[in-house]
Design a protein around this motif. Structure first.
Motif, PDB file in Angstrom:
ATOM      1  N   ASN A  59       9.813  -4.817 -14.707  1.00 27.85           N
ATOM      2  CA  ASN A  59       8.843  -5.318 -14.889  1.00 27.85           C
ATOM      3  C   ASN A  59       7.509  -5.338 -15.047  1.00 27.85           C
ATOM      4  OD1 ASN A  59      10.507  -5.080 -17.685  1.00 27.85           O
ATOM      5  ND2 ASN A  59      11.763  -7.166 -16.620  1.00 27.85           N
ATOM      6  N   SER A  60       7.314  -5.126 -13.946  1.00 30.19           N
ATOM      7  CA  SER A  60       5.333  -5.583 -12.700  1.00 30.19           C
ATOM      8  C   SER A  60       4.444  -5.100 -13.628  1.00 30.19           C
ATOM      9  CB  SER A  60       5.575  -5.408 -11.603  1.00 30.19           C
ATOM     10  OG  SER A  60       6.634  -3.663 -10.604  1.00 30.19           O
ATOM     11  N   PRO A  61       3.212  -5.142 -12.791  1.00 36.36           N
ATOM     12  CA  PRO A  61       3.026  -4.596 -13.906  1.00 36.36           C
ATOM     13  C   PRO A  61       2.013  -2.913 -13.410  1.00 36.36           C
ATOM     14  CG  PRO A  61       1.005  -6.509 -13.066  1.00 36.36           C
ATOM     15  CD  PRO A  61       3.182  -6.684 -13.060  1.00 36.36           C
ATOM     16  N   ASN A  62       2.597  -2.823 -12.047  1.00 37.45           N
ATOM     17  CA  ASN A  62       1.768  -1.789 -11.668  1.00 37.45           C
ATOM     18  C   ASN A  62       2.962  -0.642 -11.225  1.00 37.45           C
ATOM     19  OD1 ASN A  62      -0.163   0.693 -10.813  1.00 37.45           O
ATOM     20  ND2 ASN A  62       0.612   0.535  -8.513  1.00 37.45           N
ATOM     21  N   ALA A  63       4.005  -0.948 -11.922  1.00 31.94           N
ATOM     22  CA  ALA A  63       5.810  -0.209 -11.905  1.00 31.94           C
ATOM     23  C   ALA A  63       6.051   1.521 -11.979  1.00 31.94           C
ATOM     24  CB  ALA A  63       7.024  -0.987 -12.594  1.00 31.94           C
ATOM     25  N   LEU A  64       5.306   1.704 -13.180  1.00 33.64           N
ATOM     26  CA  LEU A  64       4.967   2.941 -13.430  1.00 33.64           C
ATOM     27  C   LEU A  64       4.544   3.592 -12.511  1.00 33.64           C
ATOM     28  CD1 LEU A  64       5.797   4.843 -15.302  1.00 33.64           C
ATOM     29  CD2 LEU A  64       3.577   4.877 -16.480  1.00 33.64           C
ATOM     30  N   ASN A  65       3.205   3.280 -11.858  1.00 29.11           N
ATOM     31  CA  ASN A  65       3.218   3.855 -10.720  1.00 29.11           C
ATOM     32  C   ASN A  65       3.487   3.718  -9.363  1.00 29.11           C
ATOM     33  OD1 ASN A  65       0.375   4.945 -12.332  1.00 29.11           O
ATOM     34  ND2 ASN A  65       0.378   2.682 -12.064  1.00 29.11           N
ATOM     35  N   GLU A  66       4.349   3.302  -9.018  1.00 27.35           N
ATOM     36  CA  GLU A  66       5.401   3.279  -7.833  1.00 27.35           C
ATOM     37  C   GLU A  66       6.816   4.174  -7.803  1.00 27.35           C
ATOM     38  OE1 GLU A  66       3.033  -1.004  -6.501  1.00 27.35           O
ATOM     39  OE2 GLU A  66       4.890  -1.066  -7.094  1.00 27.35           O
TER      40      GLU A  66
END
Length: 210
Positions: free
Chosen positions: A114-121
């Motif tokens: 649920n972290s803000p940059n998870a989609l890019n990691e």
């Protein structure tokens, strides 16, 4: 999920046995299929209403996961621990590079999904276990290969980078079981679908054949 009848254990505890896991839309058929495939056994993909794909192009898989995140939310990339976590100490570095696609491991451990940059990691087993996703894009690293001669999955210990994960595990059979179980977990996180890219081309061909 269905529960078998409970039995009393001690004075205040009732124990139940889980009979069926229906969280993943592919149901028991999909779970049985993944179990068989990752044990190197023949399997029929007879599950329905589940979006399961094998990719030859990792960049396309990354793009499709981002598309599914827009449509359904909670679509994430996850991978086996076959790359060092270089970006932990230097956020300008990339940890995973495959065919020109450069990716970083999860920038945080707690609630990474649920972290803000998870989609890019890319999440690892330590950040995804216990979480459900709508879509999981699973990268099978070079530590797990397929031998087309023996028709078995094999492990390259030198490519497995989670030292804490296999510390004290000297038996290659036990290490293989450990790594295979990691991928069983990663490949059963997605409720709506699972996309898979395997680094080893023989393993990729085997998965496509299955």
């Amino acid at each position: 999920s269905d529960l078998a009848p409970g039995r009393v254990v001690g004075k205040a505890t009732k124990q139940f046995t889980l009979k069926q896991q229906v969280r993943v839309k592919g149901g028991e058929q999909y779970l049985t299929f993944i179990d068989a495939v990752l044990e190197g056994k023949s399997a029929e993909p007879n599950f329905k209403d589940y979006d399961f794909k094998i990719y030859d192009d990792i960049s396309q898989m990354v793009s499709d996961i981002k598309t599914q995140d827009k449509a359904h939310s909670l679509a994430r990339l996850v991978a086996g621990y076959a790359w060092k976590w270089e970006s932990r100490n230097d956020p300008t570095k990339h940890d995973i590079e495959i065919d020109g696609e450069r990716l970083r491991w999860n920038s945080q451990l707690s609630d990474w999904v649920n972290s803000p940059n998870a989609l890019n990691e890319v999440g690892c087993i330590h950040t995804i276990q216990g979480y459900d996703l709508n879509y999981a894009g699973v990268i099978i690293g070079p530590e797990l290969k397929y031998d087309p001669v023996t028709k078995e999955l094999v492990v390259d210990r030198s490519k497995y980078k989670d030292n804490n994960g296999h510390r004290g595990v000297h038996d290659p059979v036990e290490l293989k079981r450990y790594i295979v179980n990691i991928y069983k977990t990663l490949m059963t996180r997605g409720i709506i679908g699972t996309y898979v890219y395997a680094v080893d081309h023989n393993l990729r061909a085997y998965l496509k054949e299955c």
